[in-house]
Enzyme design. Structure first.
Site, PDB file in Angstrom:
ATOM      1  N   GLY A  30       0.964  -1.139  -0.033  1.00  0.00           N
ATOM      2  CA  GLY A  30       0.069  -0.278   0.096  1.00  0.00           C
ATOM      3  C   GLY A  30       0.726   1.062   0.109  1.00  0.00           C
ATOM      4  O   GLY A  30       1.978   1.254   0.466  1.00  0.00           O
ATOM      5  N   MET A  31       0.219   2.334  -0.658  1.00  0.00           N
ATOM      6  CA  MET A  31       0.958   3.764  -0.631  1.00  0.00           C
ATOM      7  C   MET A  31      -0.018   4.660  -0.230  1.00  0.00           C
ATOM      8  O   MET A  31      -1.164   4.679  -0.661  1.00  0.00           O
ATOM      9  CB  MET A  31       1.328   3.812  -1.935  1.00  0.00           C
ATOM     10  CG  MET A  31       2.236   5.073  -2.277  1.00  0.00           C
ATOM     11  SD  MET A  31       3.891   4.840  -1.640  1.00  0.00           S
ATOM     12  CE  MET A  31       4.582   6.756  -1.910  1.00  0.00           C
ATOM     13  N   ALA A  33      -0.373   9.031   1.279  1.00  0.00           N
ATOM     14  CA  ALA A  33       0.420  10.486   1.036  1.00  0.00           C
ATOM     15  C   ALA A  33       1.687  10.392   1.669  1.00  0.00           C
ATOM     16  O   ALA A  33       2.355  11.433   1.339  1.00  0.00           O
ATOM     17  CB  ALA A  33      -0.752  11.430   1.665  1.00  0.00           C
ATOM     18  N   PHE A  34       1.703   9.985   3.020  1.00  0.00           N
ATOM     19  CA  PHE A  34       3.271  10.145   3.622  1.00  0.00           C
ATOM     20  C   PHE A  34       4.014   8.956   4.079  1.00  0.00           C
ATOM     21  O   PHE A  34       4.803   8.880   4.636  1.00  0.00           O
ATOM     22  CB  PHE A  34       2.733  10.675   5.092  1.00  0.00           C
ATOM     23  CG  PHE A  34       1.844  11.998   4.911  1.00  0.00           C
ATOM     24  CD1 PHE A  34       2.291  13.117   4.337  1.00  0.00           C
ATOM     25  CD2 PHE A  34       0.480  12.034   5.172  1.00  0.00           C
ATOM     26  CE1 PHE A  34       1.636  14.312   4.427  1.00  0.00           C
ATOM     27  CE2 PHE A  34      -0.253  13.195   4.937  1.00  0.00           C
ATOM     28  CZ  PHE A  34       0.338  14.319   4.578  1.00  0.00           C
ATOM     29  N   GLY A  35       3.536   7.995   3.339  1.00  0.00           N
ATOM     30  CA  GLY A  35       4.341   6.655   3.693  1.00  0.00           C
ATOM     31  C   GLY A  35       3.933   5.424   2.518  1.00  0.00           C
ATOM     32  O   GLY A  35       3.104   5.352   2.143  1.00  0.00           O
ATOM     33  N   LEU A  36       5.324   4.467   2.576  1.00  0.00           N
ATOM     34  CA  LEU A  36       4.870   3.285   1.897  1.00  0.00           C
ATOM     35  C   LEU A  36       4.723   2.269   2.849  1.00  0.00           C
ATOM     36  O   LEU A  36       5.237   2.143   3.930  1.00  0.00           O
ATOM     37  CB  LEU A  36       6.175   3.285   1.043  1.00  0.00           C
ATOM     38  CG  LEU A  36       5.788   1.804   0.244  1.00  0.00           C
ATOM     39  CD1 LEU A  36       4.851   1.836  -0.792  1.00  0.00           C
ATOM     40  CD2 LEU A  36       7.289   1.704  -0.801  1.00  0.00           C
ATOM     41  N   VAL A  37       3.825   1.130   2.637  1.00  0.00           N
ATOM     42  CA  VAL A  37       3.746   0.045   3.454  1.00  0.00           C
ATOM     43  C   VAL A  37       4.249  -1.290   2.723  1.00  0.00           C
ATOM     44  O   VAL A  37       3.881  -1.614   1.589  1.00  0.00           O
ATOM     45  CB  VAL A  37       1.916   0.033   3.989  1.00  0.00           C
ATOM     46  CG1 VAL A  37       2.154  -1.263   4.869  1.00  0.00           C
ATOM     47  CG2 VAL A  37       1.932   1.305   4.762  1.00  0.00           C
ATOM     48  N   LYS A  52       5.555   0.146   7.795  1.00  0.00           N
ATOM     49  CA  LYS A  52       5.248   1.386   7.187  1.00  0.00           C
ATOM     50  C   LYS A  52       6.354   2.518   7.325  1.00  0.00           C
ATOM     51  O   LYS A  52       6.974   2.750   8.376  1.00  0.00           O
ATOM     52  CB  LYS A  52       4.083   2.008   7.743  1.00  0.00           C
ATOM     53  CG  LYS A  52       3.535   3.471   7.272  1.00  0.00           C
ATOM     54  CD  LYS A  52       2.157   3.710   8.158  1.00  0.00           C
ATOM     55  CE  LYS A  52       1.956   5.335   7.478  1.00  0.00           C
ATOM     56  NZ  LYS A  52       0.611   5.722   8.344  1.00  0.00           N
ATOM     57  N   ASP A 144     -11.644   8.960  10.351  1.00  0.00           N
ATOM     58  CA  ASP A 144     -11.503   8.347   8.808  1.00  0.00           C
ATOM     59  C   ASP A 144     -11.682   6.956   8.517  1.00  0.00           C
ATOM     60  O   ASP A 144     -11.324   6.357   7.926  1.00  0.00           O
ATOM     61  CB  ASP A 144     -10.058   8.699   8.186  1.00  0.00           C
ATOM     62  CG  ASP A 144      -9.945   8.448   6.774  1.00  0.00           C
ATOM     63  OD1 ASP A 144     -11.176   8.818   5.963  1.00  0.00           O
ATOM     64  OD2 ASP A 144      -8.920   8.174   6.023  1.00  0.00           O
TER      65      ASP A 144
END
Length: 427
Positions: A30-31, A33-37, A52, A144
């Site tokens: 997953g990607m 706005a502030f990080g890649l997992v 993450k 959210d």
């Protein structure tokens, strides 16, 4: 102290992942706005995990504060139905990595593959509400909640994730935060003065989607979203309209023709009555009349899973004192380092602040530590300058490099304690 050689660098989607050799088999999942997992294997615990990467957490004060908030929340919120922090580390490049359990899928993906049977709808809703009861008792609003933020494993264990937008229960909250389909009407109508009830609305939308296999309120935009909500619930009552703070929103709402509500039992004809009754209590225009997570758990629809002895609340309210703080990056940096050290129970380092102290005391200590680091850097740079030959261009370059290295060493010396745990805890 961990060195660069103790970390392994690998490219994932063009992003450098810099992790210790405790973690192997990285694969992107997953990607944001502030990080890649990425998924990975924890060779120490012998289990799959999610890692993450928070990219450039100290590039701005806003991003540093956001990362600090997420870390504090992950450390504080410990519950079976919430994603929990298993590890955190700071890489030599000063990126921060959060390590959590790896769940097999999320509810969004699951709903796209097949319709859910009744017992799964019940069990998933029960776990969502069980998690929300705990979160709300800690004085936290998720803000959210949506199917993609609800993770599920092969045993149907459910965990709520992504508390990056979570906020305090505050009477003056502003801004668009949740995905439109699951956004409570009070957020659209006022953009402020909302509370934990927004999560109950989102959970109700998810409940309906699990039941029908498609989003209940798939609004194309802000106006359309409100319109399709009123198609079901009718026009908002006067006491709700009176809470609208935006003059433009008030004009818009009062200009609309009156709509009568559609009885839920007619809208959801194929759904069992107890499910319809609970859904109707969750999707109420007036947030103060919306059912709470705790009350929803005792609803007859969830009776097969309800256990009053195993639906815990938080031990303490989350401390939101930092929320209005406007601090420089280096102060947030020191406070972040201290939180990482505290997570790994490493103490006694030079300048380490007490994370159990009041927020003001932590800020004072962190500010002093950052100022000390800057002073040391300046003094070392000046020493290099005095000992260098100013007429030599090579020496000028060396002098600049020495100053940069000195400043970097001074400000990261504190943080290297956070990296240090790699030797002690990851081998």
């Amino acid at each position: 102290m961990a060195t660069h050689e103790e970390f392994i660098r690998t490219q994932v989607f063009g992003t450098v992942f810099e992790i210790t050799n405790r973690y192997t088999d990285l694969n992107p999942v997953g990607m944001g706005a502030f990080g890649l997992v990425c998924s990975a294997t924890d060779t120490l615990a012998q289990q799959p995990v999610a890692i993450k990467k928070i990219m450039k957490p100290f590039s701005t004060a806003v991003l540093a504060k956001r990362t600090y908030r997420e870390l504090k929340l992950l450390k504080h919120l410990r519950h079976e139905n919430l994603i929990c922090l298993q590890d955190i580390f700071l890489s030599p490049l000063e990126d921060i990595y959060f390590v959590t359990e790896l769940q097999g899928t999320d509810l969004h993906r699951l709903l796209q593959t097949r319709p859910l049977e009744k017992q799964f709808v019940q069990y998933f809703l029960y776990q969502i509400l069980r998690g929300l009861k705990y979160v709300h008792s800690a004085g936290v609003i998720h803000r959210d909640l949506k199917p993609s933020n609800i993770l599920i494993n092969e045993n149907c264990d459910l965990k709520i994730c992504d508390f990056g937008l979570a906020r305090i229960q505050d009477p003056q909250m502003t801004g668009y935060v949740s995905t439109r389909y699951y956004r409570a009407p009070e957020i659209m109508l006022t953009w402020q003065k909302y509370d934990v009830e927004v999560d109950i609305w989102s959970a109700g939308c998810i409940f309906a989607e699990m039941t029908e296999g498609k989003p209940l309120f798939p609004g194309k935009d802000h106006v359309h979203q409100f319109s399709i909500i009123t198609d079901l619930l009718g026009s908002p009552p006067e006491d709700v309209i009176n809470t609208i703070c935006s003059e433009n929103t008030l004009k818009f709402v009062t200009s609309l023709p009156h709509r009568d509500p559609v009885p839920f039992r007619e809208r959801f004809k194929t759904v069992e009555p107890e499910a319809v009754d609970l859904l109707e209590k969750m999707l109420v225009f007036d947030p103060k009349k919306r059912i709470t997570a705790a009350d929803a758990l005792v609803h007859p629809y969830l009776a097969p899973y309800h256990d009053p002895t195993d639906e815990p609340v938080a031990d303490a309210k989350f401390d939101w004192n930092f929320n209005d703080a406007d601090l420089p990056v280096d102060t947030w940096r020191v406070m972040m380092y201290s939180e990482i050290l505290d997570f790994h129970k490493i103490g006694g380092g030079d300048g380490q602040i007490d994370t159990s102290a009041t927020f003001d005391d932590q800020v004072a200590a962190a500010t002093a530590a950052a100022a000390h680091a800057a002073a040391v850097a300046q003094a070392q740079a000046q020493a290099h300058s005095n000992s260098s030959n100013s007429n030599s261009s090579s020496n000028v370059n060396s002098k600049s490099k020495a100053a940069r290295d000195s400043a970097n060493d001074a400000i990261t010396n504190y943080g290297n304690q956070a990296v240090h745990y790699a030797n002690e805890f990851q081998q």
